[in-house]
Design an enzyme around this catalytic site. Sequence first.
Site, PDB file in Angstrom:
ATOM      1  N   GLU A 409       0.833  -1.217   0.000  1.00  0.00           N
ATOM      2  CA  GLU A 409       0.000   0.000   0.000  1.00  0.00           C
ATOM      3  C   GLU A 409       0.859   1.255   0.000  1.00  0.00           C
ATOM      4  O   GLU A 409       0.503   2.275   0.597  1.00  0.00           O
ATOM      5  CB  GLU A 409      -0.940   0.043   1.222  1.00  0.00           C
TER       6      GLU A 409
HETATM    7  C1  LIG Z   1       3.008  -9.900  -0.048  1.00  0.00           C
HETATM    8  C2  LIG Z   1       2.766  -8.809  -1.015  1.00  0.00           C
HETATM    9  C3  LIG Z   1       1.479  -8.598  -1.505  1.00  0.00           C
HETATM   10  C4  LIG Z   1       1.237  -7.608  -2.453  1.00  0.00           C
HETATM   11  N1  LIG Z   1      -0.014  -7.470  -2.984  1.00  0.00           N
HETATM   12  C5  LIG Z   1      -0.180  -6.659  -4.057  1.00  0.00           C
HETATM   13  C6  LIG Z   1      -1.416  -6.659  -4.783  1.00  0.00           C
HETATM   14  O1  LIG Z   1      -2.365  -7.355  -4.438  1.00  0.00           O
HETATM   15  N2  LIG Z   1      -1.514  -5.880  -5.900  1.00  0.00           N
HETATM   16  C7  LIG Z   1      -0.486  -5.100  -6.332  1.00  0.00           C
HETATM   17  O2  LIG Z   1      -0.623  -4.432  -7.344  1.00  0.00           O
HETATM   18  N3  LIG Z   1       0.707  -5.054  -5.654  1.00  0.00           N
HETATM   19  C8  LIG Z   1       0.874  -5.835  -4.538  1.00  0.00           C
HETATM   20  N4  LIG Z   1       2.085  -5.831  -3.869  1.00  0.00           N
HETATM   21  C9  LIG Z   1       3.178  -4.991  -4.347  1.00  0.00           C
HETATM   22  C10 LIG Z   1       3.508  -3.850  -3.395  1.00  0.00           C
HETATM   23  O3  LIG Z   1       2.531  -2.867  -3.507  1.00  0.00           O
HETATM   24  C11 LIG Z   1       4.920  -3.336  -3.755  1.00  0.00           C
HETATM   25  O4  LIG Z   1       5.824  -4.318  -3.318  1.00  0.00           O
HETATM   26  C12 LIG Z   1       5.238  -2.018  -3.124  1.00  0.00           C
HETATM   27  O5  LIG Z   1       4.484  -1.021  -3.738  1.00  0.00           O
HETATM   28  C13 LIG Z   1       6.709  -1.639  -3.249  1.00  0.00           C
HETATM   29  O6  LIG Z   1       7.128  -1.759  -4.566  1.00  0.00           O
HETATM   30  P1  LIG Z   1       8.440  -2.597  -4.906  1.00  0.00           P
HETATM   31  O7  LIG Z   1       8.350  -3.896  -4.249  1.00  0.00           O
HETATM   32  O8  LIG Z   1       8.629  -2.575  -6.369  1.00  0.00           O
HETATM   33  O9  LIG Z   1       9.602  -1.774  -4.207  1.00  0.00           O
HETATM   34  P2  LIG Z   1      10.400  -0.560  -4.861  1.00  0.00           P
HETATM   35  O10 LIG Z   1       9.465   0.419  -5.402  1.00  0.00           O
HETATM   36  O11 LIG Z   1      11.461  -1.100  -5.738  1.00  0.00           O
HETATM   37  O12 LIG Z   1      11.050   0.080  -3.559  1.00  0.00           O
HETATM   38  C14 LIG Z   1      12.295  -0.358  -3.027  1.00  0.00           C
HETATM   39  C15 LIG Z   1      12.738   0.642  -1.992  1.00  0.00           C
HETATM   40  O13 LIG Z   1      12.946   1.909  -2.606  1.00  0.00           O
HETATM   41  C16 LIG Z   1      12.174   2.892  -1.964  1.00  0.00           C
HETATM   42  N5  LIG Z   1      11.741   3.861  -2.946  1.00  0.00           N
HETATM   43  C17 LIG Z   1      11.143   3.633  -4.125  1.00  0.00           C
HETATM   44  N6  LIG Z   1      10.902   4.784  -4.743  1.00  0.00           N
HETATM   45  C18 LIG Z   1      11.349   5.771  -3.933  1.00  0.00           C
HETATM   46  C19 LIG Z   1      11.388   7.190  -4.024  1.00  0.00           C
HETATM   47  N7  LIG Z   1      10.913   7.850  -5.049  1.00  0.00           N
HETATM   48  N8  LIG Z   1      11.925   7.868  -2.993  1.00  0.00           N
HETATM   49  C20 LIG Z   1      12.414   7.241  -1.929  1.00  0.00           C
HETATM   50  N9  LIG Z   1      12.414   5.909  -1.793  1.00  0.00           N
HETATM   51  C21 LIG Z   1      11.890   5.180  -2.799  1.00  0.00           C
HETATM   52  C22 LIG Z   1      11.046   2.151  -1.319  1.00  0.00           C
HETATM   53  O14 LIG Z   1      10.510   2.855  -0.230  1.00  0.00           O
HETATM   54  C23 LIG Z   1      11.725   0.887  -0.892  1.00  0.00           C
HETATM   55  O15 LIG Z   1      12.387   1.132   0.304  1.00  0.00           O
HETATM   56  C24 LIG Z   1       2.310  -6.796  -2.896  1.00  0.00           C
HETATM   57  C25 LIG Z   1       3.586  -6.994  -2.377  1.00  0.00           C
HETATM   58  C26 LIG Z   1       3.838  -7.995  -1.469  1.00  0.00           C
HETATM   59  C27 LIG Z   1       5.232  -8.205  -0.986  1.00  0.00           C
END
Ligand SMILES: Cc1cc2nc3c(=O)[nH]c(=O)nc-3n(C[C@H](O)[C@H](O)[C@H](O)COP(=O)(O)OP(=O)(O)OC[C@H]3O[C@@H](n4cnc5c(N)ncnc54)[C@H](O)[C@@H]3O)c2cc1C
Lengths: 600, 600
Positions: A409
């Site tokens: 989220e």
């Molecule tokens: C168990 C689980 C269930 C999920 N369920 C769903 C679902 O039902 N539907 C769906 O669509 N998604 C789902 N997700 C995805 C989830 O929303 C994402 O994992 C989350 O939004 C983070 O994205 P990412 O994993 O690509 O991390 P990234 O975006 O790669 O982030 C990695 C790190 O970089 C930081 N970061 C990224 N951008 C910035 C910025 N601009 N400034 C500062 N810091 C930054 C983040 O805070 C984090 O610390 C799920 C994930 C998990 C693990």
Amino acid sequence: MSTASATKQAIKGGEFLIRDTAAAEIFIPEEFNEEQRMIMQQCRDFLSKEVWPRLDEIDSMKDPKLMPSILDKAGELGLLGTSVPQELGGFGMDFNTTMLVAEVIGAGHSVAVALSAHTGIGTLPILYYGNDDQKKKYIPKLATGEWKAAYCLTEPDSGSDANSGKTKAVLSSDGKHYIINGQKMWITNGGFADVYVVFAKIDNDKNLTAFIVEKSFGGITMNEEEKKMGIKGSSTRQIFFNDCKVPVENMLSERENGFKIAVNILNIGRIKLGIAALGGSKHTTSIATRYANERKQFGTSISSFGAIKHKIAEMATRIFASESAHYRAGQNIDDAYHAFVAAGTDSSKARLKALEEFAIECAILKVHGSEVLDFTVDEGVQIYGGMGFSAEGPMDRAYRDARINRIFEGTNEINRLLTVDMLLKRAMKGSLDLMTPAMGVQKELLAIPDFGAAEEEGVFVKEKKVLANLKKAGLMVAGSAVQKFMMKLSEQQEILMNLADMMIEVYVAESTLLRVEKIIGQKSEKAAELQKEMALIYLHQAVAKAAAAGREAISAFAEGDEQRLLLMGLKRFTKIDAYNLKDARRKVADYVIEKGEYPF
Amino acid sequence: MSTASATKQAIKGGEFLIRDTAAAEIFIPEEFNEEQRMIMQQCRDFLSKEVWPRLDEIDSMKDPKLMPSILDKAGELGLLGTSVPQELGGFGMDFNTTMLVAEVIGAGHSVAVALSAHTGIGTLPILYYGNDDQKKKYIPKLATGEWKAAYCLTEPDSGSDANSGKTKAVLSSDGKHYIINGQKMWITNGGFADVYVVFAKIDNDKNLTAFIVEKSFGGITMNEEEKKMGIKGSSTRQIFFNDCKVPVENMLSERENGFKIAVNILNIGRIKLGIAALGGSKHTTSIATRYANERKQFGTSISSFGAIKHKIAEMATRIFASESAHYRAGQNIDDAYHAFVAAGTDSSKARLKALEEFAIECAILKVHGSEVLDFTVDEGVQIYGGMGFSAEGPMDRAYRDARINRIFEGTNEINRLLTVDMLLKRAMKGSLDLMTPAMGVQKELLAIPDFGAAEEEGVFVKEKKVLANLKKAGLMVAGSAVQKFMMKLSEQQEILMNLADMMIEVYVAESTLLRVEKIIGQKSEKAAELQKEMALIYLHQAVAKAAAAGREAISAFAEGDEQRLLLMGLKRFTKIDAYNLKDARRKVADYVIEKGEYPF
Ligand SMILES: Cc1cc2nc3c(=O)[nH]c(=O)nc-3n(C[C@H](O)[C@H](O)[C@H](O)COP(=O)(O)OP(=O)(O)OC[C@H]3O[C@@H](n4cnc5c(N)ncnc54)[C@H](O)[C@@H]3O)c2cc1C
Ligand SMILES: Cc1cc2nc3c(=O)[nH]c(=O)nc-3n(C[C@H](O)[C@H](O)[C@H](O)COP(=O)(O)OP(=O)(O)OC[C@H]3O[C@@H](n4cnc5c(N)ncnc54)[C@H](O)[C@@H]3O)c2cc1C
């Protein structure tokens, strides 16, 4: 079931920073009525009967039909239709009542995640953005659980940067379908969902478009279940769309409106996630307290040790504080909804507009709730000692399951950045006048401190002064940072994080004080003795955190005289009389320990 | 391999609080010699070859022979005999060199735990308390890994309260054996150990006695492997002794000396646990930094975001600081050992006495190292985002495995309590004169502040003043709390926790400053630019933590004028000029990011 009152003054989102709110204006959990308490009890019964006895079975994923069957049970009990209007087969509950349901279910581990993904990010896009046909076709089935829903936004290369997804939708040559191709990742309920809300880009659009996709459309394949740290019973899949044919009438809202939908839906999800985390926190606190009462070392229950009392009191206090803020915001959202409806807006739009109005609070609460949960489960493990590390005790699961909440989220980093970003955007658009009070603070800084005349009488007079000052501190630091960096402030994420921390603490501390003030007004000072201690404990820590954040920020952007002036101002605005927090915590802990559960 | 020097002034444990240490007096990791660096490289090679490629296999526990076979390999490489004198088949390394080995191996997850349990709590009781026959019989086999060892202290009803165990030893009628009956719990290496050091009470003794028990003695059964949150590849068993016949000559040391053995051995374990945690922290920081460099969102590596830089810099800084304190203490232990040996004490006794002397530091380092690790893995997960929650990424295991470190070898609560308890006991016994300086501070409190004459020149002149003041703050608060509660201070655990936090921060901040000062002295200010930034970042946070702890403590025990005086003193003694920590962190982070690993 409405607790809204038409006479209430309209409150704006984010306004808490510049407005003195009266206790009477906020809703407090103590005001939930009999019917709402009965709903809570139903949810608890559901967990006790269907979920808690089967946590291992659920997490084992041996029976892929188990989770959908539990959702079916939840559907039978009406738990999937709380947000759905009656005419679409639901119960049309107030937002705050749906919060209550989310809170209790929040202690359901993987089931909580599956259920909230279904009712939240799965169902709400259709409910709030669907046209009448779409709503009629999907919502009643989703409200009963006959169909299960999932939300497909994230992709391997598109997480926090949600609008960067590569999944494509192309109109078929006969103009009847969109052909979707792409790969989605981390899709909760992915393994068994019947309906997916899928975000894709039409042709070379800049922005996403949302589609309602039925599994039966074909062209959908998926990987095995993801192996995860926690919420192992919650289905999480990588999903591939290979020439998936979606009828054009299944486009949700308008072309390129998908990113907005995604953002708004996540926004609702945030406050719900926060309150669900508090449900988990309460459950954990209760379990840990019982263990502390039972476990004997050195000839006594470990709950008799000051070190353990400290933990229990902190757990209870942070939950109580965070809860105060959650239901305050929930009611604000309800009130705004009623106001929009009264002004002629249609119900779905009114819901959305109400939620959008309080998007700042939703981001704050997502961060705060998830961090309270992390604190609670961490201390829960610690109270259990070696047994906290055993996969056969309850704390292992609590600890692992909790960790996701700071990630999905919107990560807590993204939500902190959003908190400040949204505030400043509103200030720039003029919808929130931060400038005038910020300038007022600047002036006050240069004036000789006014040490006030005779003290007023009343509850929390001193504390409200502290709170008012804390707001000034926030405004002062934010105002100076904006002046310094102007449009380049976004490159100073560390400072934005500091500012976010200040805002978060202001909001939660204020909500807690107002809640207790209201309880005292309704009952008596005596009846709210422990709640008062918690409000003070929280306030002291909030001030300390905000002061530290403010100092870091100021040191990072101001120099010389300006720095000195700001630091002096910060000191003045974060002054708080010493208070014996140890005794306060012991009082709170003793009561929790006596009750053997989270009792507030 | 000795780095000790006979001319060094004897330093006492706990004395850091009342003594100005010169940079030249402490050992810094930069001084490790070529041979020691080669040993580190060997350990790294061992992990790269035998451990890291097989983490899943190890944790699956499918092959119960895998872990013992990895220990065999470690034995072949000499990694199990580092602490064992050459005449008993080991390498007789300095204590600090064994720390170095523990650090690198600390990144080995379950293997690190198995290995350290074997070489530490398994082997050392026999090495340090065994008689010649016992040593000759067991140590050489343990040093090569031919025999594996475990340590059986904890019981279901006896964890933190280790001396309360119910396991019984009764002399057989022929006087040749002790018959042991009882149940031990959480025994690391339990599943495959050949030799157990078992603590039991003879007849109705008040205190434990230790025994060397061979599996082959019979009467030993065990439960299945415990299912745990982490270190799943480390064998952890409940062990039952049913009329287990132990030859009388296998009693270790004297009757009722077991509790002392247990305590002293845990004590060594503590500093080793701390440094192993730092090895894990470095590894985690390296992995997380590489991921942050690779992962792109919003069109750029996430390592370019200030929020991520903040995390990376904090990870590196806390590791660097904690490491400074660990090797400082390690060398103190080595020096004390040499001094005892020079004075005629036998080698085993000298080791023990040296370690006992620095028991306060060992407790501090256990707490600090394990908390740095927890911070690091938590941020590691967060940097990985959703992938941090995947069991297929590295952070899930890191996060779960780390959590045990705040629980075993004495929980961090117990170690915080011990830190203060030991300090005060030494003060009462007169072996550490806390009184004189504490009284000095009291006097200074009442005097007009001396704002000093012209500033001295040199490295960290200002910072050393801050540090000296921080010590005063600690002494002031501790002294007043003792005066207030006298013998009843032990009932005020919350205050003891506050005091412990102050001591911990003083020790680590001082160690870091001295380390950097020494590097600057040996090289140049330029060469230690980033190290200097880290020292400052750490110092600022240490002061803030100590100030908060001090304030809590004072508010909890003082009132009225006394409170005002103490709070004023605290303010004076925790004053530190503002510093742009954001820029400092960015500098540190940029370097870590450039190197793609923990580089210091
Ligand atoms: C168990 C689980 C269930 C999920 N369920 C769903 C679902 O039902 N539907 C769906 O669509 N998604 C789902 N997700 C995805 C989830 O929303 C994402 O994992 C989350 O939004 C983070 O994205 P990412 O994993 O690509 O991390 P990234 O975006 O790669 O982030 C990695 C790190 O970089 C930081 N970061 C990224 N951008 C910035 C910025 N601009 N400034 C500062 N810091 C930054 C983040 O805070 C984090 O610390 C799920 C994930 C998990 C693990
Ligand atoms: C994976 C694992 C491996 C282990 N390996 C070994 C081994 O090889 N050999 C061995 O002998 N043991 C081993 N242990 C046991 C370990 O040392 C104990 O778990 C630890 O000492 C804590 O004891 P406990 O679990 O009984 O917790 P408890 O002592 O019950 O503690 C529970 C809580 O109460 C707190 N508490 C207890 N007493 C006090 C007090 N007086 N004041 C304030 N707070 C207090 C603790 O800090 C903790 O928060 C292992 C444990 C685990 C989980």
